[in-house]
Design an enzyme around this catalytic site. Structure first.
Site, PDB file in Angstrom:
ATOM      1  N   ALA A 254      -3.168  -2.852  -9.271  1.00  0.00           N
ATOM      2  CA  ALA A 254      -2.589  -3.975 -10.009  1.00  0.00           C
ATOM      3  C   ALA A 254      -1.921  -4.970  -9.068  1.00  0.00           C
ATOM      4  O   ALA A 254      -2.082  -6.183  -9.201  1.00  0.00           O
ATOM      5  CB  ALA A 254      -1.573  -3.435 -11.016  1.00  0.00           C
ATOM      6  N   LEU A 255      -1.181  -4.446  -8.103  1.00  0.00           N
ATOM      7  CA  LEU A 255      -0.421  -5.304  -7.199  1.00  0.00           C
ATOM      8  C   LEU A 255      -1.259  -5.730  -5.988  1.00  0.00           C
ATOM      9  O   LEU A 255      -1.417  -6.916  -5.704  1.00  0.00           O
ATOM     10  CB  LEU A 255       0.855  -4.556  -6.774  1.00  0.00           C
ATOM     11  CG  LEU A 255       1.798  -5.257  -5.818  1.00  0.00           C
ATOM     12  CD1 LEU A 255       3.243  -4.940  -6.174  1.00  0.00           C
ATOM     13  CD2 LEU A 255       1.535  -4.792  -4.400  1.00  0.00           C
ATOM     14  N   GLY A 256      -1.831  -4.745  -5.289  1.00  0.00           N
ATOM     15  CA  GLY A 256      -2.601  -5.062  -4.084  1.00  0.00           C
ATOM     16  C   GLY A 256      -3.814  -5.912  -4.403  1.00  0.00           C
ATOM     17  O   GLY A 256      -4.147  -6.846  -3.655  1.00  0.00           O
TER      18      GLY A 256
ATOM     19  N   ASN B 128       7.787  -0.509  -4.988  1.00  0.00           N
ATOM     20  CA  ASN B 128       9.119  -0.389  -5.575  1.00  0.00           C
ATOM     21  C   ASN B 128       9.782   0.883  -5.082  1.00  0.00           C
ATOM     22  O   ASN B 128       9.112   1.904  -4.891  1.00  0.00           O
ATOM     23  CB  ASN B 128       9.006  -0.292  -7.107  1.00  0.00           C
ATOM     24  CG  ASN B 128       8.858  -1.657  -7.759  1.00  0.00           C
ATOM     25  OD1 ASN B 128       9.455  -2.642  -7.319  1.00  0.00           O
ATOM     26  ND2 ASN B 128       8.071  -1.707  -8.818  1.00  0.00           N
TER      27      ASN B 128
ATOM     28  N   LYS C 137      16.231  -5.016  -6.878  1.00  0.00           N
ATOM     29  CA  LYS C 137      14.942  -4.758  -7.536  1.00  0.00           C
ATOM     30  C   LYS C 137      15.046  -3.511  -8.420  1.00  0.00           C
ATOM     31  O   LYS C 137      14.522  -3.466  -9.534  1.00  0.00           O
ATOM     32  CB  LYS C 137      13.863  -4.592  -6.455  1.00  0.00           C
ATOM     33  CG  LYS C 137      12.446  -4.491  -6.981  1.00  0.00           C
ATOM     34  CD  LYS C 137      11.972  -5.825  -7.535  1.00  0.00           C
ATOM     35  CE  LYS C 137      10.491  -5.862  -7.856  1.00  0.00           C
ATOM     36  NZ  LYS C 137      10.088  -5.036  -8.965  1.00  0.00           N
TER      37      LYS C 137
ATOM     38  N   ASN D  59      13.908  -1.897 -12.239  1.00  0.00           N
ATOM     39  CA  ASN D  59      12.953  -0.783 -12.328  1.00  0.00           C
ATOM     40  C   ASN D  59      13.593   0.497 -12.864  1.00  0.00           C
ATOM     41  O   ASN D  59      12.955   1.220 -13.637  1.00  0.00           O
ATOM     42  CB  ASN D  59      12.308  -0.511 -10.965  1.00  0.00           C
ATOM     43  CG  ASN D  59      11.406  -1.642 -10.525  1.00  0.00           C
ATOM     44  OD1 ASN D  59      11.634  -2.265  -9.506  1.00  0.00           O
ATOM     45  ND2 ASN D  59      10.388  -1.946 -11.311  1.00  0.00           N
TER      46      ASN D  59
ATOM     47  N   ASN E 152      11.410   0.893 -16.120  1.00  0.00           N
ATOM     48  CA  ASN E 152      10.276   1.791 -15.873  1.00  0.00           C
ATOM     49  C   ASN E 152      10.518   3.120 -16.597  1.00  0.00           C
ATOM     50  O   ASN E 152       9.655   3.624 -17.317  1.00  0.00           O
ATOM     51  CB  ASN E 152      10.091   2.032 -14.378  1.00  0.00           C
ATOM     52  CG  ASN E 152       9.461   0.839 -13.672  1.00  0.00           C
ATOM     53  OD1 ASN E 152       9.851  -0.283 -13.921  1.00  0.00           O
ATOM     54  ND2 ASN E 152       8.504   1.088 -12.816  1.00  0.00           N
TER      55      ASN E 152
ATOM     56  N   GLU F  67       6.453   7.739 -10.229  1.00  0.00           N
ATOM     57  CA  GLU F  67       7.137   7.405  -8.961  1.00  0.00           C
ATOM     58  C   GLU F  67       8.633   7.769  -9.049  1.00  0.00           C
ATOM     59  O   GLU F  67       9.495   6.881  -8.985  1.00  0.00           O
ATOM     60  CB  GLU F  67       6.992   5.912  -8.667  1.00  0.00           C
ATOM     61  CG  GLU F  67       5.586   5.454  -8.355  1.00  0.00           C
ATOM     62  CD  GLU F  67       5.552   3.986  -7.932  1.00  0.00           C
ATOM     63  OE1 GLU F  67       5.718   3.107  -8.789  1.00  0.00           O
ATOM     64  OE2 GLU F  67       5.375   3.747  -6.727  1.00  0.00           O
TER      65      GLU F  67
HETATM   66  N1  LIG Z   1       1.986  -3.481 -11.103  1.00  0.00           N
HETATM   67  C1  LIG Z   1       2.991  -4.320 -10.878  1.00  0.00           C
HETATM   68  O1  LIG Z   1       3.070  -5.389 -11.492  1.00  0.00           O
HETATM   69  C2  LIG Z   1       4.042  -3.987  -9.871  1.00  0.00           C
HETATM   70  C3  LIG Z   1       3.952  -2.847  -9.075  1.00  0.00           C
HETATM   71  N2  LIG Z   1       4.921  -2.621  -8.110  1.00  0.00           N
HETATM   72  C4  LIG Z   1       4.851  -1.447  -7.250  1.00  0.00           C
HETATM   73  O2  LIG Z   1       3.675  -1.554  -6.444  1.00  0.00           O
HETATM   74  C5  LIG Z   1       3.168  -0.254  -6.096  1.00  0.00           C
HETATM   75  C6  LIG Z   1       1.708  -0.177  -6.532  1.00  0.00           C
HETATM   76  O3  LIG Z   1       1.699  -0.248  -7.945  1.00  0.00           O
HETATM   77  P1  LIG Z   1       0.414  -0.697  -8.790  1.00  0.00           P
HETATM   78  O4  LIG Z   1      -0.384  -1.680  -8.043  1.00  0.00           O
HETATM   79  O5  LIG Z   1       0.922  -1.053 -10.140  1.00  0.00           O
HETATM   80  O6  LIG Z   1      -0.366   0.679  -8.860  1.00  0.00           O
HETATM   81  P2  LIG Z   1      -1.934   0.922  -9.173  1.00  0.00           P
HETATM   82  O7  LIG Z   1      -2.048   2.343  -9.565  1.00  0.00           O
HETATM   83  O8  LIG Z   1      -2.440  -0.126 -10.095  1.00  0.00           O
HETATM   84  O9  LIG Z   1      -2.603   0.688  -7.752  1.00  0.00           O
HETATM   85  C7  LIG Z   1      -2.592   1.613  -6.726  1.00  0.00           C
HETATM   86  C8  LIG Z   1      -3.997   1.585  -6.148  1.00  0.00           C
HETATM   87  O10 LIG Z   1      -4.019   2.382  -4.972  1.00  0.00           O
HETATM   88  C9  LIG Z   1      -5.261   3.102  -4.979  1.00  0.00           C
HETATM   89  N3  LIG Z   1      -5.133   4.278  -4.123  1.00  0.00           N
HETATM   90  C10 LIG Z   1      -4.422   5.397  -4.342  1.00  0.00           C
HETATM   91  N4  LIG Z   1      -4.543   6.239  -3.296  1.00  0.00           N
HETATM   92  C11 LIG Z   1      -5.341   5.625  -2.407  1.00  0.00           C
HETATM   93  C12 LIG Z   1      -5.840   5.980  -1.134  1.00  0.00           C
HETATM   94  N5  LIG Z   1      -5.524   7.135  -0.573  1.00  0.00           N
HETATM   95  N6  LIG Z   1      -6.651   5.109  -0.486  1.00  0.00           N
HETATM   96  C13 LIG Z   1      -6.965   3.930  -1.049  1.00  0.00           C
HETATM   97  N7  LIG Z   1      -6.523   3.529  -2.264  1.00  0.00           N
HETATM   98  C14 LIG Z   1      -5.720   4.375  -2.932  1.00  0.00           C
HETATM   99  C15 LIG Z   1      -5.446   3.459  -6.413  1.00  0.00           C
HETATM  100  O11 LIG Z   1      -6.804   3.810  -6.641  1.00  0.00           O
HETATM  101  P3  LIG Z   1      -7.264   4.759  -7.852  1.00  0.00           P
HETATM  102  O12 LIG Z   1      -7.822   3.817  -8.881  1.00  0.00           O
HETATM  103  O13 LIG Z   1      -8.277   5.647  -7.258  1.00  0.00           O
HETATM  104  O14 LIG Z   1      -6.035   5.495  -8.342  1.00  0.00           O
HETATM  105  C16 LIG Z   1      -5.024   2.160  -7.100  1.00  0.00           C
HETATM  106  O15 LIG Z   1      -6.098   1.256  -7.215  1.00  0.00           O
HETATM  107  C17 LIG Z   1       4.088   0.736  -6.807  1.00  0.00           C
HETATM  108  O16 LIG Z   1       5.118   1.146  -5.918  1.00  0.00           O
HETATM  109  C18 LIG Z   1       4.711  -0.101  -7.962  1.00  0.00           C
HETATM  110  O17 LIG Z   1       5.952   0.403  -8.388  1.00  0.00           O
HETATM  111  C19 LIG Z   1       5.934  -3.515  -7.870  1.00  0.00           C
HETATM  112  C20 LIG Z   1       6.068  -4.635  -8.642  1.00  0.00           C
HETATM  113  C21 LIG Z   1       5.173  -4.939  -9.723  1.00  0.00           C
HETATM  114  C1  LIG Z   2       8.598  -6.463 -14.224  1.00  0.00           C
HETATM  115  C2  LIG Z   2       9.133  -6.965 -12.919  1.00  0.00           C
HETATM  116  C3  LIG Z   2       8.780  -8.432 -12.807  1.00  0.00           C
HETATM  117  C4  LIG Z   2      10.629  -6.857 -12.928  1.00  0.00           C
HETATM  118  O1  LIG Z   2      11.225  -7.290 -11.778  1.00  0.00           O
HETATM  119  C5  LIG Z   2       8.614  -6.168 -11.742  1.00  0.00           C
HETATM  120  O2  LIG Z   2       8.613  -6.712 -10.678  1.00  0.00           O
HETATM  121  C6  LIG Z   2       8.210  -4.739 -11.758  1.00  0.00           C
HETATM  122  O3  LIG Z   2       7.561  -4.244 -12.705  1.00  0.00           O
HETATM  123  O4  LIG Z   2       8.510  -4.046 -10.780  1.00  0.00           O
END
Ligand SMILES: NC(=O)C1=CN([C@@H]2O[C@H](COP(=O)(O)OP(=O)(O)OC[C@H]3O[C@@H](n4cnc5c(N)ncnc54)[C@H](OP(=O)(O)O)[C@@H]3O)[C@@H](O)[C@H]2O)C=CC1
Ligand SMILES: CC(C)(CO)C(=O)C(=O)O
Length: 312
Positions: free
Chosen positions: A16-18, A108, A190, A194, A198, A272
């Site tokens: 979602a983020l990356g 996070n 932050k 969360n 969360n 997490e």
């Molecule tokens: N979503 C958001 O809006 C926000 C998220 N965050 C933080 O960002 C971080 C990531 O969250 P989020 O993006 O939501 O999580 P997701 O689960 O959406 O994304 C994580 C990704 O990493 C992949 N992955 C896991 N293990 C590996 C590996 N060994 N090698 C390669 N890829 C891998 C997963 O693949 P697979 O599909 O196989 O599981 C998945 O696509 C967390 O710490 C979250 O708290 C912070 C702010 C906002």
């Molecule tokens: C929802 C929001 C925007 C709150 O800061 C966020 O960044 C998160 O989910 O970690």
């Protein structure tokens, strides 16, 4: 979006983020290498889709890898995995890091940068706090709902100069940015969102709009936020007095949102808890402060997490 940046990026974790930030950087002209897991083959075949109020993107082709061994070096490695994987980071990052590589941690939680700096003294570790509402809805498919600002701050003040080119790259990608003076204060701020939202989204089985609209759930969120403020203060990073109220108003204005912990719970994935709850609790305790409401929430979440996965 306007081009461009000289920096190249590897995104570790195309979720979602990356996936969101990586796609925007690539669309702005940056070289971006994505590391994905379950959907690497789908992304290689069909590209990466990001639906967003900022404009939908469908990137194809995408430079996607299944593991870090075979990737050419990038200037910046963005850590975008869930923190439940952080014990694997030394191994996953080792082939990607050279002297001077910027490790940009977008997760996070608390204390991730300390561990990265200890494991990779040759790298420059930067924290990026992401104020983003984004969900991964399917293989190679991300839905961005709201916000997206990244707040940058270095682990080591000596690396502050790295922030300017990073901010330029993200700005060129249409992402709002700011630089913050203090890493630990920024991380606690932050967590002030969360820790309540969360966790409560899992415990109360509710998205943010239902939590904020219900008087009892809202009061609970406020008590949790007040405890985060006490923890931050005990650790030497007090919030401005009106910060919790501003954060509640920010959440009122937010589109109904399922935080990523809620999606993890619904999909029976591990939560997490360590970096988002246990580490802040330990830090506060080290400074002589107990946070009982957060402790109770963390214990309840640990129970739900264990049974959720055992039932799955
Ligand atoms: N979503 C958001 O809006 C926000 C998220 N965050 C933080 O960002 C971080 C990531 O969250 P989020 O993006 O939501 O999580 P997701 O689960 O959406 O994304 C994580 C990704 O990493 C992949 N992955 C896991 N293990 C590996 C590996 N060994 N090698 C390669 N890829 C891998 C997963 O693949 P697979 O599909 O196989 O599981 C998945 O696509 C967390 O710490 C979250 O708290 C912070 C702010 C906002
Ligand atoms: C929802 C929001 C925007 C709150 O800061 C966020 O960044 C998160 O989910 O970690």
């Amino acid at each position: 979006m306007t081009a461009s940046t000289d920096l190249s990026f590897t995104i570790l974790g195309t979720g979602a983020l990356g996936g969101f930030y990586g796609a925007r950087l690539q669309a702005a002209g940056a070289t971006v290498r994505f590391i994905a897991r379950s959907d690497a083959a789908t992304i290689a075949r069909d590209g990466l889709r990001v639906d967003s109020p900022l404009g939908d993107l469908h990137l194809d082709p995408v430079e996607v890898y299944r593991d870090s061994d075979t990737i050419p070096p990038s200037d910046v490695v963005c850590v975008a995995l869930k923190t439940i994987q952080n014990h694997r980071l030394p191994t996953l990052l080792r082939p990607l890091v050279r002297p001077g590589t910027i490790i940009l941690n977008l997760q996070n939680g608390l204390t991730m940068e300390d561990e990265l700096a200890a494991a990779f003294p040759e790298a420059r570790v930067i924290a990026g706090m992401c104020y983003l509402c984004s969900n991964k809805v399917g293989p190679g498919h991300i839905v961005h709902l709201d916000y997206g600002t990244v707040s940058f701050t270095p682990f080591d003040e000596a690396d502050r100069a790295c922030i300017e080119p990073l901010m330029q790259a993200f700005t060129a990608a249409g992402v709002e940015v700011e630089s913050l003076p203090d890493l630990h204060q920024a991380r606690w701020r932050k967590l002030a969102w969360n820790i309540p939202f969360n966790g409560l989204s899992v415990l109360l089985d509710a998205d943010t709009d239902r939590i904020i609209a219900d008087p009892d759930a809202r009061r609970l969120a406020e008590r949790l936020m007040a405890e985060v403020a006490r923890g931050a203060e005990a650790c030497g990073h007090p919030f401005a007095p009106d910060f919790p109220e501003r954060l509640m108003r920010f959440t009122e204005r937010m589109r109904p949102y399922a935080p990523s912990m809620r999606l993890d719970y619904l999909d029976k994935r591990p939560l997490e808890l360590e970096y988002m709850y246990r580490r802040p609790l330990r830090e506060a305790e080290r400074h002589g402060v107990q946070l009982p409401v957060i402790t109770a929430l963390a214990d309840a979440l640990a129970f739900r997490d264990r049974h959720n996965r055992a039932d799955g």
